[in-house]
Design a protein around this motif. Structure first.
Motif, short mmCIF file in Angstrom:
data_model
loop_
_atom_site.label_atom_id
_atom_site.label_comp_id
_atom_site.label_asym_id
_atom_site.label_seq_id
_atom_site.Cartn_x
_atom_site.Cartn_y
_atom_site.Cartn_z
N ILE A 19 -9.61 -18.34 -11.81
CA ILE A 19 -10.32 -17.39 -12.67
C ILE A 19 -9.70 -17.38 -14.06
O ILE A 19 -10.41 -17.41 -15.08
N PHE A 20 -8.37 -17.36 -14.12
CA PHE A 20 -7.69 -17.41 -15.41
C PHE A 20 -8.10 -18.66 -16.19
O PHE A 20 -8.39 -18.58 -17.40
N LEU A 21 -8.14 -19.80 -15.51
CA LEU A 21 -8.51 -21.04 -16.19
C LEU A 21 -9.94 -21.02 -16.69
O LEU A 21 -10.21 -21.43 -17.83
N ILE A 22 -10.87 -20.54 -15.86
CA ILE A 22 -12.27 -20.53 -16.30
C ILE A 22 -12.48 -19.53 -17.43
O ILE A 22 -13.28 -19.77 -18.34
N VAL A 23 -11.75 -18.43 -17.41
CA VAL A 23 -11.84 -17.47 -18.52
C VAL A 23 -11.37 -18.13 -19.81
O VAL A 23 -12.02 -18.02 -20.86
N THR A 24 -10.28 -18.85 -19.73
CA THR A 24 -9.77 -19.57 -20.91
C THR A 24 -10.79 -20.58 -21.40
O THR A 24 -11.06 -20.68 -22.61
N GLN A 25 -11.38 -21.32 -20.48
CA GLN A 25 -12.38 -22.32 -20.86
C GLN A 25 -13.64 -21.67 -21.44
O GLN A 25 -14.22 -22.20 -22.39
N LEU A 26 -14.03 -20.54 -20.89
CA LEU A 26 -15.20 -19.84 -21.45
C LEU A 26 -14.91 -19.36 -22.87
O LEU A 26 -15.77 -19.45 -23.75
N ASP A 28 -12.82 -20.69 -25.04
CA ASP A 28 -12.76 -21.79 -26.01
C ASP A 28 -13.97 -22.73 -25.91
O ASP A 28 -13.98 -23.80 -26.51
N ARG A 29 -14.96 -22.30 -25.15
CA ARG A 29 -16.24 -23.00 -25.02
C ARG A 29 -16.12 -24.40 -24.45
O ARG A 29 -16.86 -25.32 -24.81
N THR A 30 -15.16 -24.59 -23.53
CA THR A 30 -15.01 -25.88 -22.86
C THR A 30 -15.39 -25.83 -21.38
O THR A 30 -15.28 -26.83 -20.69
N ALA A 31 -15.84 -24.68 -20.93
CA ALA A 31 -16.21 -24.53 -19.52
C ALA A 31 -17.54 -25.24 -19.26
O ALA A 31 -18.56 -24.91 -19.86
N THR A 32 -17.51 -26.21 -18.37
CA THR A 32 -18.74 -26.90 -18.02
C THR A 32 -19.53 -26.07 -17.01
O THR A 32 -18.95 -25.24 -16.30
N PRO A 33 -20.82 -26.31 -16.93
CA PRO A 33 -21.60 -25.62 -15.90
C PRO A 33 -21.07 -25.92 -14.50
O PRO A 33 -21.04 -25.04 -13.64
N GLU A 34 -20.63 -27.14 -14.28
CA GLU A 34 -20.09 -27.52 -12.97
C GLU A 34 -18.85 -26.71 -12.64
O GLU A 34 -18.69 -26.22 -11.52
N ALA A 35 -17.95 -26.55 -13.60
CA ALA A 35 -16.72 -25.77 -13.39
C ALA A 35 -17.06 -24.32 -13.11
O ALA A 35 -16.46 -23.69 -12.23
N GLN A 36 -18.03 -23.78 -13.84
CA GLN A 36 -18.43 -22.40 -13.62
C GLN A 36 -19.00 -22.22 -12.22
O GLN A 36 -18.69 -21.25 -11.52
N ASN A 37 -19.83 -23.17 -11.80
CA ASN A 37 -20.42 -23.08 -10.45
C ASN A 37 -19.36 -23.23 -9.36
O ASN A 37 -19.43 -22.56 -8.33
N GLU A 38 -18.38 -24.10 -9.58
CA GLU A 38 -17.30 -24.26 -8.60
C GLU A 38 -16.53 -22.96 -8.42
O GLU A 38 -16.25 -22.55 -7.29
N VAL A 39 -16.18 -22.32 -9.53
CA VAL A 39 -15.45 -21.05 -9.44
C VAL A 39 -16.32 -19.99 -8.78
O VAL A 39 -15.84 -19.23 -7.93
N ALA A 40 -17.57 -19.94 -9.12
CA ALA A 40 -18.48 -18.97 -8.50
C ALA A 40 -18.56 -19.19 -6.99
O ALA A 40 -18.53 -18.23 -6.22
N ASP A 41 -18.65 -20.45 -6.57
CA ASP A 41 -18.69 -20.75 -5.13
C ASP A 41 -17.40 -20.34 -4.44
O ASP A 41 -17.43 -19.77 -3.35
N GLU A 42 -16.27 -20.63 -5.08
CA GLU A 42 -14.97 -20.24 -4.51
C GLU A 42 -14.87 -18.73 -4.38
O GLU A 42 -14.37 -18.22 -3.38
N MET A 43 -15.34 -18.02 -5.39
CA MET A 43 -15.28 -16.56 -5.36
C MET A 43 -16.18 -16.00 -4.26
O MET A 43 -15.80 -15.05 -3.57
N ALA A 44 -17.36 -16.59 -4.07
CA ALA A 44 -18.27 -16.13 -3.03
C ALA A 44 -17.64 -16.33 -1.65
O ALA A 44 -17.71 -15.45 -0.79
N GLU A 45 -17.01 -17.48 -1.45
CA GLU A 45 -16.32 -17.74 -0.18
C GLU A 45 -15.17 -16.77 0.02
O GLU A 45 -14.95 -16.26 1.13
#
Length: 66
Positions: A19-26, A28-45
């Motif tokens: 979550i910390f990494l994806i927040v950082t990427q969001l 600095d606008r480097t978060a890819t849609p794939e990375a966002q979806n991966e984190v979302a899937d991990e959080m749902a699990e």
């Protein structure tokens, strides 16, 4: 701490880092849609695992202490 609880704690810590990494990427606008979806899937699990652990603890399957 039981093995199941330790595994859950480890997963929570790993997810916290993701979550910390994806927040950082969001930011600095480097978060890819794939990375966002991966984190979302991990959080749902993780939500399901945490609920399951809470239910198991409440029913006595996972002891709260030794």
């Amino acid at each position: 701490m039981t093995r199941a609880t330790q595994q859950l704690v480890n997963l929570l810590e790993a997810t916290q880092w993701r979550i910390f990494l994806i927040v950082t990427q969001l930011r600095d606008r480097t978060a890819t849609p794939e990375a966002q979806n991966e984190v979302a899937d991990e959080m749902a699990e993780l939500v399901e695992l945490l609920r399951s652990h809470a239910d198991d603890t409440e029913s006595g399957i996972v002891p709260t202490s030794y």
